[in-house]
Design an enzyme around this catalytic site. Structure first.
Site, PDB file in Angstrom:
ATOM      1  N   GLY A 142       0.834  -1.204   0.000  1.00 40.54           N
ATOM      2  CA  GLY A 142       0.000   0.000   0.000  1.00 40.54           C
ATOM      3  C   GLY A 142       0.856   1.235   0.000  1.00 40.54           C
ATOM      4  O   GLY A 142       2.011   1.210  -0.456  1.00 40.54           O
ATOM      5  N   SER A 143       0.309   2.304   0.549  1.00 37.60           N
ATOM      6  CA  SER A 143       1.000   3.591   0.461  1.00 37.60           C
ATOM      7  C   SER A 143       2.239   3.615   1.352  1.00 37.60           C
ATOM      8  O   SER A 143       2.335   2.896   2.353  1.00 37.60           O
ATOM      9  CB  SER A 143       0.051   4.716   0.854  1.00 37.60           C
ATOM     10  OG  SER A 143      -0.141   4.696   2.250  1.00 37.60           O
ATOM     11  N   VAL A 154       1.470   4.721   5.144  1.00 31.01           N
ATOM     12  CA  VAL A 154       0.888   3.673   5.995  1.00 31.01           C
ATOM     13  C   VAL A 154       1.923   2.572   6.231  1.00 31.01           C
ATOM     14  O   VAL A 154       2.092   2.080   7.351  1.00 31.01           O
ATOM     15  CB  VAL A 154      -0.402   3.095   5.364  1.00 31.01           C
ATOM     16  CG1 VAL A 154      -0.921   1.905   6.154  1.00 31.01           C
ATOM     17  CG2 VAL A 154      -1.471   4.167   5.259  1.00 31.01           C
ATOM     18  N   GLY A 155       2.658   2.198   5.178  1.00 28.95           N
ATOM     19  CA  GLY A 155       3.670   1.143   5.297  1.00 28.95           C
ATOM     20  C   GLY A 155       4.719   1.484   6.345  1.00 28.95           C
ATOM     21  O   GLY A 155       5.086   0.644   7.175  1.00 28.95           O
ATOM     22  N   CYS A 172       1.747  -0.037  -8.468  1.00 26.09           N
ATOM     23  CA  CYS A 172       2.987   0.475  -7.879  1.00 26.09           C
ATOM     24  C   CYS A 172       4.131   0.332  -8.884  1.00 26.09           C
ATOM     25  O   CYS A 172       5.143   0.991  -8.774  1.00 26.09           O
ATOM     26  CB  CYS A 172       3.297  -0.224  -6.569  1.00 26.09           C
ATOM     27  SG  CYS A 172       3.465  -1.976  -6.769  1.00 26.09           S
ATOM     28  N   GLU A 186       5.454  -3.482   1.038  1.00 32.35           N
ATOM     29  CA  GLU A 186       5.718  -3.117  -0.347  1.00 32.35           C
ATOM     30  C   GLU A 186       4.989  -1.805  -0.564  1.00 32.35           C
ATOM     31  O   GLU A 186       3.767  -1.734  -0.418  1.00 32.35           O
ATOM     32  CB  GLU A 186       5.188  -4.245  -1.240  1.00 32.35           C
ATOM     33  CG  GLU A 186       5.984  -4.404  -2.501  1.00 32.35           C
ATOM     34  CD  GLU A 186       5.372  -3.618  -3.620  1.00 32.35           C
ATOM     35  OE1 GLU A 186       5.950  -2.568  -3.954  1.00 32.35           O
ATOM     36  OE2 GLU A 186       4.339  -4.029  -4.124  1.00 32.35           O
TER      37      GLU A 186
HETATM   38  C1  UN1 Z   1       2.112  -5.764 -11.639  1.00 36.77           C
HETATM   39  O1  UN1 Z   1       2.950  -4.946 -11.987  1.00 36.77           O
HETATM   40  O2  UN1 Z   1       1.506  -6.459 -12.463  1.00 36.77           O
HETATM   41  O3  UN1 Z   1       0.661  -2.659  -5.828  1.00 36.77           O
HETATM   42  C2  UN1 Z   1       1.806  -6.008 -10.234  1.00 36.77           C
HETATM   43  C3  UN1 Z   1       1.105  -2.936  -6.938  1.00 36.77           C
HETATM   44  C4  UN1 Z   1       2.128  -4.036  -7.047  1.00 36.77           C
HETATM   45  C5  UN1 Z   1       1.712  -5.082  -7.980  1.00 36.77           C
HETATM   46  C6  UN1 Z   1       2.132  -4.839  -9.360  1.00 36.77           C
HETATM   47  N1  UN1 Z   1       2.365  -4.624  -5.751  1.00 36.77           N
HETATM   48  O4  UN1 Z   1       0.729  -2.324  -7.906  1.00 36.77           O
END
Ligand code: UN1
Length: 487
Positions: free
Chosen positions: A234-235, A238-239, A290, A256
């Site tokens: 997430g953001s 928050v992470g 992301c 992540e």
């Molecule tokens: C992708 O690039 O197909 O939150 C997956 C996200 C990443 C996942 C990307 N954890 O967008």
């Protein structure tokens, strides 16, 4: 725009606690379609503090048996769930498009990706291996075995309502952990669908628990003494907060977070290919990945030609209702998110950016943001270069040389993914050495993640062990070193 209020097929939201689908007695939640906020997709009560505590207690009491269940048996639940997910790809793909706003093609693709992840981790049960070391003492061997963490909290974002949960929950389960899962409150229906697949697959009560509600539920989970590990996507804000709390409690966390991913197009690149891949990287899923391409670095000599091609492609890139098969791009997740992205674009323009392209979204609702290309002036700071907008906005800078282009790609506190377009092997090798990211693509878009290889960022994009593939066991298990000697 006039909104049609459609409530006919509203799904009732339920929590999954200790194998029971129960009604949350907390605040009411309505999951609405961002393309048409009058359309309620699912509705029901959210989890209370007591519900979250009951979920953690259920996960705790199921933990011992689950950890002792043979791994192949645990894998069996996953492969049965994968079959159920696959069988529902069309139906859940449609619901995903309605609830989250990505197109049906992407939604269906995501559901199938979740099934693929479950299939991959079901087979992990045949792959997990320990190590055996020789001992300096006679009659002894030293083994390194792996054990589950115990009760794992899973906190997932809105943008991949089923694939990201799958890539956290599948390894958590196969490696023997029980789970308390809190999905983003904007996509509770798809969360229910995934949990349902596992229940249908026969998963024992308490092994997976689903609590639906606002971010405050995440705080209850991370502060709970029963928690043995937490995985979050997430953001960044928050992470980092969760990571600080988890560290304070001595609980391992995998977080992540943000990305500000660059695509670099060098002067020898196949421009046709590069244009297509940059288009996909920046605007598929409405830029809400992301791993999306949000920065574009063009080598001077091809910059004008590239932008001309990109504008040509964007001029036929259709934004609209994500369930309409002729549409390439849906809304962002909410009106609020759209307003923030628009404010970011305005701030970037006020800082001197030039509007390179703006798509047509006339007649569409408040959650729609036009696909936007911003050309940034050289050498000046710009919000669209440094901040993650999480929307369909691509910021462009130019570079004279390969070295300058790679330096611009690295010019971010984030380091999740990057893509480089070149046909020159030497430059590709240079990119591998020079660009500091967790995922590097050569001649393909910055997004995408195969289930069998590590996923995660360098620099400030990720915290803790990587996800997916063989890397997943680094987080979801701990090792025990056994000094084994006969009596
Ligand atoms: C992708 O690039 O197909 O939150 C997956 C996200 C990443 C996942 C990307 N954890 O967008």
């Amino acid at each position: 725009m006039t909104e049609t209020i459609t409530r006919t097929d509203v799904v009732e939201l339920r929590l999954l606690i200790d194998g029971q689908w129960i009604e949350g007695t907390g605040k009411a939640l309505e999951s609405t379609s961002p393309a048409n906020p009058g359309q309620v997709v699912a509705a029901g009560g959210t989890a209370t503090v007591q519900d979250v505590e009951a979920a953690l207690a259920a996960a705790r009491s199921a933990a011992r048996n689950w950890a002792r269940t043979p791994m192949a048996e645990r894998g069996g639940y996953l492969s049965r769930a994968a079959a159920i997910i696959t069988a529902n790809a069309d139906a859940w793909g449609t619901e995903l498009a309605r609830e989250e706003g990505k197109t049906f093609t992407e939604g269906r693709g995501e559901v199938l990706r979740a099934a693929q992840i479950f299939t991959y981790y079901s087979a992990e049960s045949d792959r997990l291996a320990g190590e055996v070391f020789s001992s300096p003492r006679r009659g002894e061997q030293i083994l390194v075995t792996r054990k589950p963490l115990g009760v794992v909290g899973v906190i997932t974002p809105f943008n991949f309502p089923i694939a990201i949960p799958a890539w956290k929950i599948a390894p958590a389960l196969v490696f023997g952990n029980t789970v308390v899962w809190k999905p983003a409150s904007t996509v509770p229906l798809l969360a229910m669908r995934l949990a349902h697949a596992l229940v249908e697959a026969g998963l024992p009560a308490g092994v997976l628990n689903l609590v639906i509600g606002s971010g405050s539920l995440g705080n209850i989970i991370v502060n709970h003494p029963d928690l043995d590990g937490l995985t979050f996507t997430g953001s960044t804000g928050v992470g980092r907060m969760l990571a600080a709390t988890a560290a304070g409690a001595g609980v391992p966390i995998q977080a992540e977070m943000g990305g500000k991913n660059a695509s670099v197009v060098l002067d020898d690149a196949d421009l046709e290919l590069a244009t297509e891949q940059v288009l996909f990287g920046a605007f598929r899923s409405t830029g809400q990945k992301c791993t999306a391409t949000s920065r574009l670095v063009l080598q001077d000599s091809i910059a004008d030609a590239f932008l001309e091609r990109l504008n040509e492609r964007l001029s036929v890139w259709k934004t609209g209702d994500p369930t309409d098969s002729s549409v390439h791009m849906g809304p962002v997740v909410s009106d609020t998110a759209a307003a923030e992205i628009r404010a970011g674009i305005a701030a970037s323009l006020a800082q001197g950016a030039k509007l390179g392209f703006e798509g047509d979204i006339s007649g569409l609702g408040d959650a729609f943001v036009a696909p936007t290309v911003l050309e940034l002036p050289a050498g000046e700071g710009n919000i669209a270069w440094s901040e993650e907008f999480f929307g369909p906005v691509l910021s462009v800078r130019r570079a004279a040389t390969t070295a300058e282009a790679f330096a611009l790609a690295n010019d971010s506190e984030y380091g999740l993914s990057c893509s480089v377009f070149t046909q020159d092997l030497t430059k590709a090798l240079d990119a591998m050495e020079s660009i500091d990211v967790g995922i590097l693509h050569v001649n393909s878009e910055s997004a995408g993640a195969d289930p069998h290889v590590p996923f995660g960022g360098a620099k400030k994009s990720g915290y803790g062990p990587k996800e997916q593939g063989g890397a997943a066991k680094e987080f979801f298990t701990h090792t025990t070193t056994v000094y084994l000697r006969g009596a």
